[in-house]
Design an enzyme around this catalytic site. Sequence first.
Site, PDB file in Angstrom:
ATOM      1  CG  ASP A   1      -1.676  -1.320   4.788  1.00  0.00           C
ATOM      2  OD1 ASP A   1      -1.200  -0.926   3.703  1.00  0.00           O
ATOM      3  OD2 ASP A   1      -0.989  -1.430   5.835  1.00  0.00           O
TER       4      ASP A   1
ATOM      5  CG  HIS B   1       2.612  -1.098   5.434  1.00  0.00           C
ATOM      6  ND1 HIS B   1       1.480  -0.347   5.657  1.00  0.00           N
ATOM      7  CD2 HIS B   1       3.653  -0.236   5.538  1.00  0.00           C
ATOM      8  CE1 HIS B   1       1.824   0.915   5.867  1.00  0.00           C
ATOM      9  NE2 HIS B   1       3.145   1.008   5.798  1.00  0.00           N
TER      10      HIS B   1
END
Lengths: 549, 549
Positions: free
Chosen positions: B192, B365
């Site tokens: 990610d 994130h």
Amino acid sequence: MNSKLKIIPLGGAGEIGKNMTLVEYDGAILVIDAGLMFPESDMLGVDIVIPDITYLLEHRDQVRGIVITHGHEDHIGALPHILPRLNVPIYATTLTRGLIEVKLKSHKLLKDTTLHTIQTRDTIQLDPFTIETFHVSHSVPDGIGLAIHTPVGTIVHSGDFKFDPSPVDGQLTDFAKLAEVGGRGVLALLSDSTNADSPGHTPSETTISESFARVFAQAASRIIIATFASNISRIQQIIDVATQFNRQVVIIGKSMQDNVKMATELGYLRVPNGTLIRADQMHQFEMNRIVIVCTGGQGEPTSALVRMANRDHKQVTLAAGDSVILSATPIPGNEEMINRTLNNLFRAGAMVYYDDLMHVHVSGHASQEEQKLMLNLVRPKYFIPLHGEYRHLVLHARVAQSIGIPADNTFVIENGAVVEFDAEGNARVAHASVPASDVLVDGIGIGDVGTTVLRERHHLSADGFLVALVTRDAHTGEIVFGPEIITHGFVYAEISEELITGAKAAIVETLQKGGRGTAVSTTLKEVLSKYLYHHTHRRPMVIPVVTEL
Amino acid sequence: MNSKLKIIPLGGAGEIGKNMTLVEYDGAILVIDAGLMFPESDMLGVDIVIPDITYLLEHRDQVRGIVITHGHEDHIGALPHILPRLNVPIYATTLTRGLIEVKLKSHKLLKDTTLHTIQTRDTIQLDPFTIETFHVSHSVPDGIGLAIHTPVGTIVHSGDFKFDPSPVDGQLTDFAKLAEVGGRGVLALLSDSTNADSPGHTPSETTISESFARVFAQAASRIIIATFASNISRIQQIIDVATQFNRQVVIIGKSMQDNVKMATELGYLRVPNGTLIRADQMHQFEMNRIVIVCTGGQGEPTSALVRMANRDHKQVTLAAGDSVILSATPIPGNEEMINRTLNNLFRAGAMVYYDDLMHVHVSGHASQEEQKLMLNLVRPKYFIPLHGEYRHLVLHARVAQSIGIPADNTFVIENGAVVEFDAEGNARVAHASVPASDVLVDGIGIGDVGTTVLRERHHLSADGFLVALVTRDAHTGEIVFGPEIITHGFVYAEISEELITGAKAAIVETLQKGGRGTAVSTTLKEVLSKYLYHHTHRRPMVIPVVTEL
């Protein structure tokens, strides 16, 4: 009572009192600034937004002049559109005047305009107003604020300011003058609210130079820096760091070149001999001896930086090893274009420095602690936050309240609202306001694009249109031509043949049911809209044209 | 050689490998995620963007199934559009499955879909792939990453993750499993990249609770909190703080209500009895006993929050004293709509808390230091940054290089690119890529809006259109009808009568010069376009229709 003092903010595109402010007393109007805004994203096809000057045109004989606080677009950009309709004298400091002249020249308006140069700590007499100017530091040199003395009291207008402790041009915001004016008593302060949601202090402009030096120290090839064309201070910083690292500077883009030339001639840019070179001289130097300065920090599609990112700039082809610095803050609405530009710069192999990665830009506006300092120096009776979106004004009013201004003495108002001061200096918001709509400039039309046209553009942008043409015999009612369908922006015609065939059949069927004139057009529109929605879940603008011959 | 292992990222709207990733080996394809993107601002009239599944449709017999990493829209939102064309089994954890079922139910697709529930630390056998799942913390519970064992080596897919030290649900990212998998040897990590431009660590989700508590402690009236409908963790935090401060919670909006109901039933939301009330029960409580949770954090025009801001929400009329918390990060492109919403909330008298003012949202994130930790635990031979815009991938690759992954072993690729691993586990980017265009969904059309239609919508959105109709006698060439002008989105017709009259005259004049058929239409288009540009500096879409009868 005509001898009321009035303060009226104007502006556009969601900003209040940013682009123009009026001060009126006893049949005389003083205009402060005449700037433009860039259109909001739903102002489709609009080039720029300018303040509504209806009120000024209705009182044109009373307008004493326009005092400009500094040379940024949002303070001077509307002049070319306003002056042809309201030719009044303009007062500006030397560099600001230079930036205005560059602009008016390109619009062929310079000859017909009366410009007066003013200084900081100057006094201008525009009866009944006596205006003292004081220097404020901002991201362009030669910015001023105003202390406007009126028979009712003194109004202080902060201009765009920050309390930069180490400005690029060495000129501090004029604490002493502000304190002196404050000591004499101030009726109302109108102050820059842009960063009212930022706690603390805005960093000094010169902190950017350190980041530039870090990039310059590492860069093995060209360095490209994007900023605003009128950001003279940032350009000075780039020239200084380039000199230190022995690089030549190339300015790309006409507006920036014009500004650099003018600012150098006026002594506002210090450029060592031989530092500036033309784009066509770049090939004479090693890649690691070059710095390119250009516009494009907002991802503007026609800017030099975006062309470079898209690899279609004539003079600069990006290559691996190039370093790009984006020295700008996104104007809300531009984030997506900027991100796309960043991605394409990386795709072209450049290392790109932007705000999230490195401290390469600072705001030119005061944060909350500086806003408090301004309030504490000026010590006004009333406070009118200006220059910001509505939320910034509310938050700025809270800042004022936090240092002791009573809530009743702070006025959070919209464009066109009138704050009135009576002879005793008591203020209230007047019942009536002045016209203050967003005036949209599209091509050479000023104000002819309004809600109707914008609504149509929205409709067309989402679903396109479909025109259905049929000609019938006026006597028999028989179809002699058509149905023909013209459609754009709706469906890809080639793969939607079936849909169009069906639409034609629906038209024929509807006409066979009888009816003439407007009624049949209305029915056709309904039938077609329903048919098209059923098959696509889209709602194009449907226009049936039934002609009888 | 068919026995190559391939990794193929798909996605849309500028994001790479965000919405779908393919892993292929020996004639078997494993699909990871099937999400949607919101259209970029220049995708006019488009509802959503989904991944291009052309390659999957061409190899439909080889698709083993879709493993979903977590229940956010950008990972599950394309399922309703893909499943009707590619009905393959779906594998998801309990809550993720719940969110998928809510979605499929509303699209009437639930009955025809095969869903398998998987656990964290589960092993799924989808020959030739053996997939181990491991828990990752994110802003929704029950998220997983995957260790995909293939004959060539192990591929680790991080899912959307952060290393949250104190997640809302208490479930940490599974260090132990990652270290164990890393210890066994990993061929490639796909990870990610969203926050690859953020240094340091992303703050824990629970830090938000402290901000909420501060607002709750001060608020004298209602509190309204806007967040994503699927942000189950944030909703849990709100319920917890509301319980602590003795407030009732009202969920407004069908999607959020459905998610809350489902998550509560599945045990992923802990709601004390009597805490949740319906909107129609609000009047039974004092204003300072109420918390309203709704969507609208992106300024979506039809969301509850925006309706409240615009004062046209049926159940909630904002009043002075209300507190509003915007617990969301702007998706690029939404900033302007969000700012407008904030301004209108302030106008309605509310005190509004948003990111610039208070810590009321955190990213779900990993930031750079967490990305390094993932890399250090997994210790892959190769690194493929995914899930981000191009610049994020480049920056993530630099992060990987900073902890010792050789630059030659990091692959920054575009959607549709194929990274191939041979039997010895050596990787390269294949020469050929698979189709990976942005598939635009508009109404019920999937993919029928392409560049042509978008170009037309752009043209129409900026300057509108003008259709000119003339009917001539086929024999004499005399005008028997018209010229008639139909124009929308171009000029405000009422004030532009003169312009339209001139356009008609130009048509008549052109026709009098002779010519028939296509040639005369082409000439008319040129003449009209030139005439209109001269008088307006605008370029509407000009469509002459000359009929001969």
